[in-house]
Design a protein around this motif. Structure first.
Motif, PDB file in Angstrom:
ATOM      1  N   GLU A  33       0.834  -1.203   0.000  1.00  0.00           N
ATOM      2  CA  GLU A  33       0.000   0.000   0.000  1.00  0.00           C
ATOM      3  C   GLU A  33       0.878   1.266   0.000  1.00  0.00           C
ATOM      4  OE1 GLU A  33      -3.902  -1.770   0.142  1.00  0.00           O
ATOM      5  OE2 GLU A  33      -3.260   0.292  -0.145  1.00  0.00           O
ATOM      6  N   SER A  34       1.961   1.231   0.765  1.00  0.00           N
ATOM      7  CA  SER A  34       2.856   2.386   0.819  1.00  0.00           C
ATOM      8  C   SER A  34       3.494   2.649  -0.542  1.00  0.00           C
ATOM      9  CB  SER A  34       3.942   2.163   1.875  1.00  0.00           C
ATOM     10  OG  SER A  34       3.377   2.080   3.167  1.00  0.00           O
ATOM     11  N   TRP A  35       3.865   1.559  -1.221  1.00  0.00           N
ATOM     12  CA  TRP A  35       4.459   1.695  -2.560  1.00  0.00           C
ATOM     13  C   TRP A  35       3.448   2.310  -3.530  1.00  0.00           C
ATOM     14  CZ3 TRP A  35       3.080  -0.962  -7.147  1.00  0.00           C
ATOM     15  CH2 TRP A  35       3.939  -0.758  -8.228  1.00  0.00           C
ATOM     16  N   LEU A  36       2.209   1.864  -3.469  1.00  0.00           N
ATOM     17  CA  LEU A  36       1.182   2.450  -4.331  1.00  0.00           C
ATOM     18  C   LEU A  36       1.002   3.939  -4.041  1.00  0.00           C
ATOM     19  CD1 LEU A  36      -1.707  -0.197  -4.429  1.00  0.00           C
ATOM     20  CD2 LEU A  36      -0.266   0.502  -6.325  1.00  0.00           C
ATOM     21  N   ASP A  37       1.088   4.320  -2.768  1.00  0.00           N
ATOM     22  CA  ASP A  37       0.865   5.713  -2.370  1.00  0.00           C
ATOM     23  C   ASP A  37       2.003   6.636  -2.788  1.00  0.00           C
ATOM     24  OD1 ASP A  37      -0.791   5.041   0.826  1.00  0.00           O
ATOM     25  OD2 ASP A  37      -1.489   4.929  -1.235  1.00  0.00           O
ATOM     26  N   ASP A  38       3.174   6.070  -3.049  1.00  0.00           N
ATOM     27  CA  ASP A  38       4.342   6.895  -3.336  1.00  0.00           C
ATOM     28  C   ASP A  38       4.210   7.708  -4.615  1.00  0.00           C
ATOM     29  OD1 ASP A  38       5.671   6.174  -1.067  1.00  0.00           O
ATOM     30  OD2 ASP A  38       6.855   4.576  -2.005  1.00  0.00           O
ATOM     31  N   ASP A  39       3.539   7.139  -5.629  1.00  0.00           N
ATOM     32  CA  ASP A  39       3.508   7.780  -6.938  1.00  0.00           C
ATOM     33  C   ASP A  39       2.311   7.263  -7.730  1.00  0.00           C
ATOM     34  OD1 ASP A  39       6.162   8.712  -9.214  1.00  0.00           O
ATOM     35  OD2 ASP A  39       4.006   8.719  -9.577  1.00  0.00           O
ATOM     36  N   PRO A  40       1.530   8.141  -8.374  1.00  0.00           N
ATOM     37  CA  PRO A  40       0.420   7.670  -9.213  1.00  0.00           C
ATOM     38  C   PRO A  40       0.859   6.713 -10.311  1.00  0.00           C
ATOM     39  CG  PRO A  40       0.212  10.022  -8.821  1.00  0.00           C
ATOM     40  CD  PRO A  40       1.553   9.613  -8.266  1.00  0.00           C
ATOM     41  N   VAL A  41       2.109   6.848 -10.784  1.00  0.00           N
ATOM     42  CA  VAL A  41       2.621   5.944 -11.812  1.00  0.00           C
ATOM     43  C   VAL A  41       2.633   4.508 -11.312  1.00  0.00           C
ATOM     44  CG1 VAL A  41       4.665   5.339 -13.188  1.00  0.00           C
ATOM     45  CG2 VAL A  41       3.991   7.721 -12.937  1.00  0.00           C
ATOM     46  N   HIS A  42       2.881   4.326 -10.011  1.00  0.00           N
ATOM     47  CA  HIS A  42       2.889   2.976  -9.441  1.00  0.00           C
ATOM     48  C   HIS A  42       1.517   2.322  -9.587  1.00  0.00           C
ATOM     49  CE1 HIS A  42       6.482   4.029  -6.592  1.00  0.00           C
ATOM     50  NE2 HIS A  42       6.808   4.030  -7.864  1.00  0.00           N
ATOM     51  N   ALA A  43       0.472   3.101  -9.336  1.00  0.00           N
ATOM     52  CA  ALA A  43      -0.880   2.544  -9.433  1.00  0.00           C
ATOM     53  C   ALA A  43      -1.193   2.111 -10.855  1.00  0.00           C
ATOM     54  CB  ALA A  43      -1.899   3.573  -8.951  1.00  0.00           C
ATOM     55  N   CYS A  44      -0.821   2.942 -11.828  1.00  0.00           N
ATOM     56  CA  CYS A  44      -1.054   2.573 -13.225  1.00  0.00           C
ATOM     57  C   CYS A  44      -0.227   1.352 -13.622  1.00  0.00           C
ATOM     58  CB  CYS A  44      -0.711   3.744 -14.136  1.00  0.00           C
ATOM     59  SG  CYS A  44      -1.996   5.016 -14.179  1.00  0.00           S
ATOM     60  N   ALA A  45       0.997   1.301 -13.144  1.00  0.00           N
ATOM     61  CA  ALA A  45       1.844   0.148 -13.451  1.00  0.00           C
ATOM     62  C   ALA A  45       1.266  -1.127 -12.864  1.00  0.00           C
ATOM     63  CB  ALA A  45       3.258   0.389 -12.912  1.00  0.00           C
ATOM     64  N   TRP A  46       0.695  -1.014 -11.658  1.00  0.00           N
ATOM     65  CA  TRP A  46       0.085  -2.197 -11.032  1.00  0.00           C
ATOM     66  C   TRP A  46      -1.085  -2.707 -11.859  1.00  0.00           C
ATOM     67  CZ3 TRP A  46       0.667  -6.108  -8.018  1.00  0.00           C
ATOM     68  CH2 TRP A  46      -0.452  -6.785  -7.543  1.00  0.00           C
ATOM     69  N   VAL A  47      -1.935  -1.790 -12.332  1.00  0.00           N
ATOM     70  CA  VAL A  47      -3.064  -2.199 -13.168  1.00  0.00           C
ATOM     71  C   VAL A  47      -2.558  -2.896 -14.427  1.00  0.00           C
ATOM     72  CG1 VAL A  47      -4.992  -1.353 -14.574  1.00  0.00           C
ATOM     73  CG2 VAL A  47      -4.593  -0.393 -12.311  1.00  0.00           C
ATOM     74  N   ALA A  48      -1.522  -2.324 -15.052  1.00  0.00           N
ATOM     75  CA  ALA A  48      -1.008  -2.881 -16.291  1.00  0.00           C
ATOM     76  C   ALA A  48      -0.413  -4.270 -16.101  1.00  0.00           C
ATOM     77  CB  ALA A  48       0.055  -1.937 -16.879  1.00  0.00           C
ATOM     78  N   VAL A  49       0.430  -4.418 -15.083  1.00  0.00           N
ATOM     79  CA  VAL A  49       1.090  -5.706 -14.852  1.00  0.00           C
ATOM     80  C   VAL A  49       0.087  -6.764 -14.427  1.00  0.00           C
ATOM     81  CG1 VAL A  49       2.756  -6.910 -13.380  1.00  0.00           C
ATOM     82  CG2 VAL A  49       3.335  -4.696 -14.380  1.00  0.00           C
ATOM     83  N   SER A  50      -0.861  -6.393 -13.592  1.00  0.00           N
ATOM     84  CA  SER A  50      -1.890  -7.340 -13.174  1.00  0.00           C
ATOM     85  C   SER A  50      -2.646  -7.879 -14.374  1.00  0.00           C
ATOM     86  CB  SER A  50      -2.873  -6.672 -12.206  1.00  0.00           C
ATOM     87  OG  SER A  50      -2.221  -6.251 -11.038  1.00  0.00           O
ATOM     88  N   GLU A  51      -3.021  -6.993 -15.281  1.00  0.00           N
ATOM     89  CA  GLU A  51      -3.766  -7.402 -16.475  1.00  0.00           C
ATOM     90  C   GLU A  51      -2.897  -8.265 -17.385  1.00  0.00           C
ATOM     91  OE1 GLU A  51      -6.802  -7.823 -19.206  1.00  0.00           O
ATOM     92  OE2 GLU A  51      -6.813  -7.158 -17.120  1.00  0.00           O
ATOM     93  N   THR A  52      -1.644  -7.894 -17.542  1.00  0.00           N
ATOM     94  CA  THR A  52      -0.750  -8.633 -18.429  1.00  0.00           C
ATOM     95  C   THR A  52      -0.592 -10.081 -17.997  1.00  0.00           C
ATOM     96  OG1 THR A  52       0.486  -6.635 -18.972  1.00  0.00           O
ATOM     97  CG2 THR A  52       1.588  -8.732 -19.366  1.00  0.00           C
ATOM     98  N   PHE A  53      -0.457 -10.291 -16.710  1.00  0.00           N
ATOM     99  CA  PHE A  53      -0.195 -11.636 -16.209  1.00  0.00           C
ATOM    100  C   PHE A  53      -1.470 -12.382 -15.814  1.00  0.00           C
ATOM    101  CE2 PHE A  53       3.913  -9.681 -15.900  1.00  0.00           C
ATOM    102  CZ  PHE A  53       4.753 -10.696 -16.307  1.00  0.00           C
TER     103      PHE A  53
END
Length: 326
Positions: A33-53
């Motif tokens: 959760e802290s990593w997600l909060d650090d930067d909005p780019v992290h949240a978008c990257a999480w969505v992308a990687v989750s979908e990819t895999f």
């Protein structure tokens, strides 16, 4: 795609593996959760990687008033995950940059589009935990419960309001020349002068009367209510009727939820708007159990623990916004 975005996607892939290996780790969840909060780019990257895999990220819209500003708070405020085996070949057909942009846009639409549409349709809305008193043009008053939305349509010969979401208590000024009507889903309540409550949760609508007289009508059903009587209509137009002490009706206006032989699921549904987060009820047998008691909605987590403990269940807080009931 910038270096920072590539780094974020690599980090997101690491988190994906760690969370799959230790899904029950509270400390790991906190670091994530802290990593997600650090930067909005992290949240978008999480969505992308989750979908990819091949990960399913299940999200649900919340009222737009929950989030102030333009940051990525909605994306990190509501989430739960259910894992499945991915398809590695799937990722090769999609360029990461396109995936990030598309996934983020889709994710944000899931949150903002329903809330934005509700706001456009409404004249009055409330945030989670908020109770608001509104005086209408004819002097009638409405107390809106948390997470509620109301649209008003007055004319010289008719007074009509639509409860689009949540709960509202109406104290209506008498005017025989202009009947007062409340529409909630497929249920219409007509009055001349009275004090009553209407609650809409999901596809179900409940009407209860404190004083005066109202007529409740829906598909294949019409009933005139006397003080203390109530009607509940579910999504399939199933109708349940009953009666309570009129003095106890509308207690939610002071933050009290009263249960008298009510199903746990129904009481939790009434508490949800006060919490403003996600409450997941996993035990269906527990959901059907019936309880009694008075619960303080201003302290929703304590109230939830009391409700569940009476029925023999357990509360598991996953994040500040996510609670599981087993």
């Amino acid at each position: 795609m910038s270096d920072s975005t590539r780094t974020a996607e690599q980090q997101a892939a690491d988190w994906l593996i760690l969370l799959r290996e230790e899904p029950e780790s509270a400390s790991l969840q906190g670091r994530f959760e802290s990593w997600l909060d650090d930067d909005p780019v992290h949240a978008c990257a999480w969505v992308a990687v989750s979908e990819t895999f091949g990960t399913i990220a299940e999200v649900e819209p919340e009222p737009g008033s929950r989030w102030q500003g333009t940051d990525m708070a909605p994306l990190r405020a509501r989430r739960r995950w259910r894992w499945r085996q991915g398809n590695p070949g799937r990722a090769a057909a999609i360029r990461p940059g396109q995936l990030v942009a598309g996934a983020c846009a889709a994710a944000l639409m899931l949150w903002f589009a329903p809330a934005a549409l509700l706001n456009l349709q409404s004249d009055y809305v409330t945030a989670p935990g908020e109770v608001r008193s509104v005086t209408l043009a004819d002097g009638s008053t409405v107390n809106l419960g948390p997470g509620s939305a109301l649209a008003v349509d007055y004319s010289a010969k008719a007074r009509s309001v639509r409860l689009l979401a949540g709960e509202a208590w109406f104290d209506v000024e008498h005017n025989p020349a202009a009947p007062f009507r409340v529409v909630a889903g497929d249920v219409q309540t007509t009055v001349l002068g009275t004090s009553f409550d209407v609650r809409r949760v999901g596809g179900a609508t409940a009407v209860s009367l404190k004083r005066g007289r109202v007529r409740v009508a829906t598909e294949g059903f019409t009933r005139d209510l006397s003080p203390g009587q109530w009607v509940r209509v579910d999504e399939a137009h199933g109708v349940e009727t009953g009666a309570d002490d009129p003095a106890l009706l509308g207690a939610w206006q002071v933050g009290a939820i009263i249960a008298s032989n009510r199903p746990v699921e129904e009481v939790i549904d009434e508490l949800r708007p006060w919490f403003g987060g996600r409450i997941v009820l996993l035990n269906r047998a527990l959901a059907r159990s019936r309880i009694d008691g008075v619960y303080n909605a201003h302290e929703p987590e304590n109230a939830l623990a009391a409700i569940v403990s009476r029925a023999g269940g357990k509360v598991q807080r996953i994040t500040p916004w996510l609670i599981f009931i087993t």
